[in-house]
Design a protein around this motif. Sequence first.
Motif, PDB file in Angstrom:
ATOM      1  N   ASP A 259      51.684  47.155   1.581  1.00 44.72           N
ATOM      2  CA  ASP A 259      50.162  47.421   1.403  1.00 44.72           C
ATOM      3  C   ASP A 259      49.886  48.050   0.337  1.00 44.72           C
ATOM      4  OD1 ASP A 259      47.869  47.509   3.240  1.00 44.72           O
ATOM      5  OD2 ASP A 259      47.899  49.382   2.215  1.00 44.72           O
ATOM      6  N   GLN A 260      48.561  47.818  -0.662  1.00 47.65           N
ATOM      7  CA  GLN A 260      48.243  48.487  -1.615  1.00 47.65           C
ATOM      8  C   GLN A 260      47.033  49.105  -1.551  1.00 47.65           C
ATOM      9  OE1 GLN A 260      47.586  45.000  -4.342  1.00 47.65           O
ATOM     10  NE2 GLN A 260      49.764  44.419  -4.542  1.00 47.65           N
ATOM     11  N   GLY A 261      46.651  49.340  -0.285  1.00 45.35           N
ATOM     12  CA  GLY A 261      45.486  50.242  -0.319  1.00 45.35           C
ATOM     13  C   GLY A 261      45.745  51.656  -0.500  1.00 45.35           C
ATOM     14  N   GLU A 262      44.691  52.484  -0.482  1.00 43.68           N
ATOM     15  CA  GLU A 262      44.681  54.029  -0.498  1.00 43.68           C
ATOM     16  C   GLU A 262      45.367  54.452   0.649  1.00 43.68           C
ATOM     17  OE1 GLU A 262      42.254  57.094  -2.020  1.00 43.68           O
ATOM     18  OE2 GLU A 262      43.147  55.750  -3.960  1.00 43.68           O
ATOM     19  N   LYS A 263      46.279  55.487   0.536  1.00 42.58           N
ATOM     20  CA  LYS A 263      47.122  56.332   1.733  1.00 42.58           C
ATOM     21  C   LYS A 263      45.953  56.751   2.578  1.00 42.58           C
ATOM     22  CE  LYS A 263      50.381  58.124  -0.948  1.00 42.58           C
ATOM     23  NZ  LYS A 263      51.284  58.736  -1.164  1.00 42.58           N
ATOM     24  N   LYS A 264      46.124  56.762   3.997  1.00 42.63           N
ATOM     25  CA  LYS A 264      45.231  57.390   4.859  1.00 42.63           C
ATOM     26  C   LYS A 264      45.377  58.994   4.766  1.00 42.63           C
ATOM     27  CE  LYS A 264      46.807  55.326   8.536  1.00 42.63           C
ATOM     28  NZ  LYS A 264      47.254  54.779   9.444  1.00 42.63           N
ATOM     29  N   VAL A 265      46.635  59.176   4.666  1.00 41.87           N
ATOM     30  CA  VAL A 265      46.778  60.821   4.539  1.00 41.87           C
ATOM     31  C   VAL A 265      47.535  60.593   3.222  1.00 41.87           C
ATOM     32  CG1 VAL A 265      48.049  62.818   5.559  1.00 41.87           C
ATOM     33  CG2 VAL A 265      47.147  60.861   6.993  1.00 41.87           C
TER      34      VAL A 265
ATOM     35  N   PRO B  18      47.773  66.813  13.504  1.00 42.80           N
ATOM     36  CA  PRO B  18      47.582  65.607  14.044  1.00 42.80           C
ATOM     37  C   PRO B  18      48.816  64.759  13.322  1.00 42.80           C
ATOM     38  CG  PRO B  18      45.698  65.519  12.561  1.00 42.80           C
ATOM     39  CD  PRO B  18      46.219  66.792  12.440  1.00 42.80           C
ATOM     40  N   GLY B  19      49.254  64.039  14.265  1.00 43.82           N
ATOM     41  CA  GLY B  19      50.416  62.989  13.810  1.00 43.82           C
ATOM     42  C   GLY B  19      49.714  61.998  13.147  1.00 43.82           C
ATOM     43  N   TYR B  20      50.465  61.182  12.298  1.00 43.59           N
ATOM     44  CA  TYR B  20      49.976  59.885  11.760  1.00 43.59           C
ATOM     45  C   TYR B  20      51.143  59.154  11.471  1.00 43.59           C
ATOM     46  CZ  TYR B  20      51.177  62.517   7.378  1.00 43.59           C
ATOM     47  OH  TYR B  20      52.047  63.331   6.499  1.00 43.59           O
ATOM     48  N   ILE B  21      50.926  57.764  11.095  1.00 43.85           N
ATOM     49  CA  ILE B  21      51.703  56.679  10.919  1.00 43.85           C
ATOM     50  C   ILE B  21      51.451  56.058   9.442  1.00 43.85           C
ATOM     51  CG2 ILE B  21      52.848  54.675  11.722  1.00 43.85           C
ATOM     52  CD1 ILE B  21      51.986  55.486  14.371  1.00 43.85           C
ATOM     53  N   LEU B  22      52.402  56.188   8.476  1.00 44.81           N
ATOM     54  CA  LEU B  22      52.011  55.384   7.210  1.00 44.81           C
ATOM     55  C   LEU B  22      52.691  53.981   7.372  1.00 44.81           C
ATOM     56  CD1 LEU B  22      51.832  58.222   4.550  1.00 44.81           C
ATOM     57  CD2 LEU B  22      49.937  57.267   6.057  1.00 44.81           C
ATOM     58  N   MET B  23      53.679  53.696   8.000  1.00 43.52           N
ATOM     59  CA  MET B  23      54.413  52.589   8.078  1.00 43.52           C
ATOM     60  C   MET B  23      53.513  51.471   8.760  1.00 43.52           C
ATOM     61  SD  MET B  23      58.396  53.360   9.116  1.00 43.52           S
ATOM     62  CE  MET B  23      57.932  54.574  10.529  1.00 43.52           C
ATOM     63  N   HIS B  24      53.785  50.063   8.359  1.00 47.69           N
ATOM     64  CA  HIS B  24      52.962  49.140   8.912  1.00 47.69           C
ATOM     65  C   HIS B  24      53.905  48.302   9.670  1.00 47.69           C
ATOM     66  CE1 HIS B  24      49.308  49.053   5.819  1.00 47.69           C
ATOM     67  NE2 HIS B  24      49.346  50.079   6.200  1.00 47.69           N
ATOM     68  N   PRO B  25      53.386  47.534  10.515  1.00 49.49           N
ATOM     69  CA  PRO B  25      54.266  46.503  11.197  1.00 49.49           C
ATOM     70  C   PRO B  25      55.224  45.849  10.226  1.00 49.49           C
ATOM     71  CG  PRO B  25      52.057  46.359  12.286  1.00 49.49           C
ATOM     72  CD  PRO B  25      52.131  47.231  10.857  1.00 49.49           C
ATOM     73  N   ASN B  26      54.724  45.223   8.933  1.00 47.07           N
ATOM     74  CA  ASN B  26      55.757  44.690   8.198  1.00 47.07           C
ATOM     75  C   ASN B  26      56.781  45.630   7.427  1.00 47.07           C
ATOM     76  OD1 ASN B  26      54.420  42.366   8.761  1.00 47.07           O
ATOM     77  ND2 ASN B  26      53.647  41.985   6.613  1.00 47.07           N
ATOM     78  N   THR B  27      56.610  47.143   7.459  1.00 49.11           N
ATOM     79  CA  THR B  27      57.597  47.701   7.095  1.00 49.11           C
ATOM     80  C   THR B  27      58.754  47.800   8.105  1.00 49.11           C
ATOM     81  OG1 THR B  27      55.571  49.225   6.160  1.00 49.11           O
ATOM     82  CG2 THR B  27      58.043  50.318   6.418  1.00 49.11           C
ATOM     83  N   LEU B  28      58.538  47.648   9.283  1.00 48.90           N
ATOM     84  CA  LEU B  28      59.520  47.812  10.293  1.00 48.90           C
ATOM     85  C   LEU B  28      60.396  46.392  10.316  1.00 48.90           C
ATOM     86  CD1 LEU B  28      57.690  49.422  13.372  1.00 48.90           C
ATOM     87  CD2 LEU B  28      59.064  50.578  11.507  1.00 48.90           C
ATOM     88  N   ILE B  29      59.463  45.327  10.016  1.00 51.23           N
ATOM     89  CA  ILE B  29      60.049  43.879   9.963  1.00 51.23           C
ATOM     90  C   ILE B  29      61.239  43.997   9.008  1.00 51.23           C
ATOM     91  CG2 ILE B  29      59.818  41.440   9.501  1.00 51.23           C
ATOM     92  CD1 ILE B  29      57.041  41.832  11.331  1.00 51.23           C
TER      93      ILE B  29
END
Length: 357
Positions: free
Chosen positions: A211-217, A278-289
């Motif tokens: 992903d090339q977008g700005e990080k959420k956190v 709060p907890g947050y997730i920076l991985m995407h489904p494709n990261t896990l694949i």
Amino acid sequence: MNLDAKDSGHCQWQSPSNIALVKYWGKKHEQIPCNPSISFTLKNAQTTTSLEWERKDVPSSSDVDFTFYFHGQEKESFRQRIQKYLNRMAEEIPLLLNYRLTISSENTFPHSSGIASSASAMNALAAALIDMERQITISIPSEETKQSKFDQRISRLSRLGSGSACRSNYANAALWGQCSYPGSSDAYAVGLGTILHPVFQQYKDAILLVDQGEKKVSSSAGHQLMVGNPYGDVRYQEARKNTENLLEILKSGDLDAFTTLVEAEAMTLHALMMASSPGYILMHPNTLIIIQAIQGYRKDTGIPVCFTLDAGPNVHLLYPDHHKDPVKKFIQDELISYCVDRQWIDDEMGSGSRKLK
Ligand code: PMV
């Protein structure tokens, strides 16, 4: 034309990004890390920074006077952070207040690729500011002329801009943070290039862009969330142990131990994010694949590929140089379909920061 560096002058520096193997995650004031970290220095993901200076008739009293260009365009969104950094630098290099600076920066990698550019950018800027001071100050303390002291200073001053930046100026690998390694410090990184087993020479890093977008956190928000993280103290202890173990692994060339440790560090980093409040997730489904494909490929072929992650969804695939042909085929055949626009960066270990003519 005035050729005296005291009146005006310029220099240009290039610094690479780096990828942490033992992660720096959690800090005290001014980027003093809560645990030591170790990284490989990259080669192709670079920032080039030109610095021009011109003496002012009246010195500034507080704010360093500068204009900043990013890829030839004035960049207002970076202004505040650079102003803050330059003002902090003026405490280290007071003569900055006597000059008007023009800073022009370019990255070799796409700005929005999700690759952390602060490490390479802050390292190149710190190097340029120190070089400026060297050119203007005729009497340089003899200690400072030694390469190791010069590197230490680049590292320490870039740390004040971005923690991980302090590891970028050293060839091949760097260690930042006080531990058993001689000369190690929380204030600056030291080079590890000379201790590496031959298997780690020219180690490859395929950066798979999920992903090339700005990080959420942002990273700074992430570090902040480590304050109060219930697993913080255990983590810092574990990272200290991993640092000592990785130092041995880098000397012995034990790739199985390397894989286990590096992947555990990456997963711990993201587990800490999930366990923040709060907890947050920076991985995407494709990261896990991609991670699962890498682990499956290693099991099936015996080729010692392993993954690591930064504070984002992109995957760094690390592997020895002599396996590059089959691994590149694996990337093409099985991984790039999970990358955004099928993009990845073919990177490897590099030689750190350098002054350009
Ligand atoms: O230097 P910062 O504040 O961008 O933090 C970097 C944190 C990680 O990239 C996740 C880990 C590291 O050690 O580089």
